[in-house]
Write an enzyme that holds these catalytic residues in place. Sequence first.
Site, PDB file in Angstrom:
ATOM      1  N   THR A   1       0.612  -1.027   0.239  1.00  0.00           N
ATOM      2  CA  THR A   1      -0.421  -0.267  -0.377  1.00  0.00           C
ATOM      3  C   THR A   1       1.061   1.807  -0.083  1.00  0.00           C
ATOM      4  O   THR A   1       1.874   1.420   0.011  1.00  0.00           O
ATOM      5  CB  THR A   1      -0.409   0.099   1.594  1.00  0.00           C
TER       6      THR A   1
ATOM      7  N   GLY B   1      -0.192  -3.828   4.397  1.00  0.00           N
ATOM      8  CA  GLY B   1      -0.762  -5.412   4.505  1.00  0.00           C
ATOM      9  C   GLY B   1      -1.716  -5.771   6.088  1.00  0.00           C
ATOM     10  O   GLY B   1      -2.322  -4.733   6.175  1.00  0.00           O
TER      11      GLY B   1
END
Length: 528
Positions: free
Chosen positions: A350, A433
């Site tokens: 991310t 995550g």
Amino acid sequence: MRNFHFAGRSTVHAQNAMVATSHPEAALAAIEVMREGGTAADAAVAACALLGVIEPQSTGIGGDCFALIQPRGEGKIIAYNGSGRAPMAATADWYLERKIHSVPLTSAHAVSIPGAIDAWDVILRDHGKFGFDRLLQPAIKAAEEGYVVAPRIAFDWKNGFEKLKNGTNTERYLLPHGKPAVAGDVIRQPELGETLRAIAQKGRDAFYSGEIAADMVDTLRRIGGLHTLEDFAAHSTETTSPIGTMYKGYDVWQCPPNGPGITMLVMLNILSRFDLTQFKPLSIERFHLEAEAARIAYMMREQHIGDPQQVHVDVAGILSKEFADEHIKNIRMDRLLDLPNVAPPMNPSTVYITVVDKDRNACSFINSIAHSFGSAIVSDKTGILLQNRAGGFRIQPGHPNCIAPGKRPLHTIIPALATKNGRAVMPYGVMGGQYQPVGQTHVLTNILDYGCDVQEAIDMPRGLHYEGVYQLEDSVPAEIVEGLKKIGHKTVRVVPPLGGGQAIWIDWDKGTLTGGSDPRKDGCALGY
């Protein structure tokens, strides 16, 4: 206070505006937007679009977006859920009839409809001054003229080499010269640049209909996907209110489910009943309590959380004092709780961006393509790397997170915002995550319990109790590792560091901003 005899980062200070991202070029792009008069939302979108080019393993326009925005840092906080949905043909029965019991992470079935572009469009409509025509220019330039690969990105590129070799169109688009990019390489992606130009000129509809959408659908259906043009055209972003809890006098806010921010709030509710200050920040006891709180919260998440548009999620009950009490009474300092092993379907990557502008608009913004390099599927002609967020679904009828037509999967990305007396104090996030709820809790307790500044809080050694094993960074002292083993924890040294994080602290009395950015990534905080 930082000891300047040792390696480290200083906090960054400014009066007007500040941003923190995982790449310096993205931070600079955001600052330039705000110097031109743009808002925190404008800056976040510009930075994120650029990161989708220069940090391709983590994010892109083929992924999803969540955000929390508090205009002028006061009053109502708005939550934006830009997560994509499963195709309307994706029923659990379809998979079970074909003896598919989990979603293959590099298949077309792992690709949910990308929600980022629509989320950016809605956020800019509500809080921006500029449009895609201005804000996508840094990303377009990087894609067409090239960008220089940074060290952490090269590290992830090397780790993803085998995945990219076996993907769909990934060798063509993401393995220049047949090898993973290394630090200092210049990468160009002209097809992606052309796609971004179309979105800049024609807006979000250019992505969800017409040639770009048709190319994504054709690519996915050619490799077995169930996607249709109607699935793309029907996509929309949900605008809603955040959920929250109080910790040490601060209100902490998260996006509601199908986001997993409720996991972090449960952790805070549990830890709030312990006096962490009686333990050192680097201690066996502190790491043990954090792990136990995480194990309880993650168990709750896997059992109860799904898309509230299709299943009932009892948010109030889960965040109640009674829910915390039920589990706190069983926590012991000399052994582990007897809990079922939780094995979430995915552990993705991310990018997180935090921005505060001169008007104190506070933006906590996160964007992801799920696993590193997503599904390893690049659309044939457009250069769009597609997420594998649908890999987060269960194929288990009756489970709240079971795949279903038009359903949003249980997510992992969570932007956070801490407020005090209704005012924004810290928009922050910790990417990485499944680590994100633990990381956000770790950083927040480093600040509120241990008096760390935002940079010290981000720098602190980390651990994640995941799938029955306590994954610990190399920086966790050996005596803590041994102490955790004696209690009963199975420990392992984690190979890549746990996540990355950014934070901005707002001092309303002094009129200043203090930023920090994670050394586990390539980025920085910048202000002016």
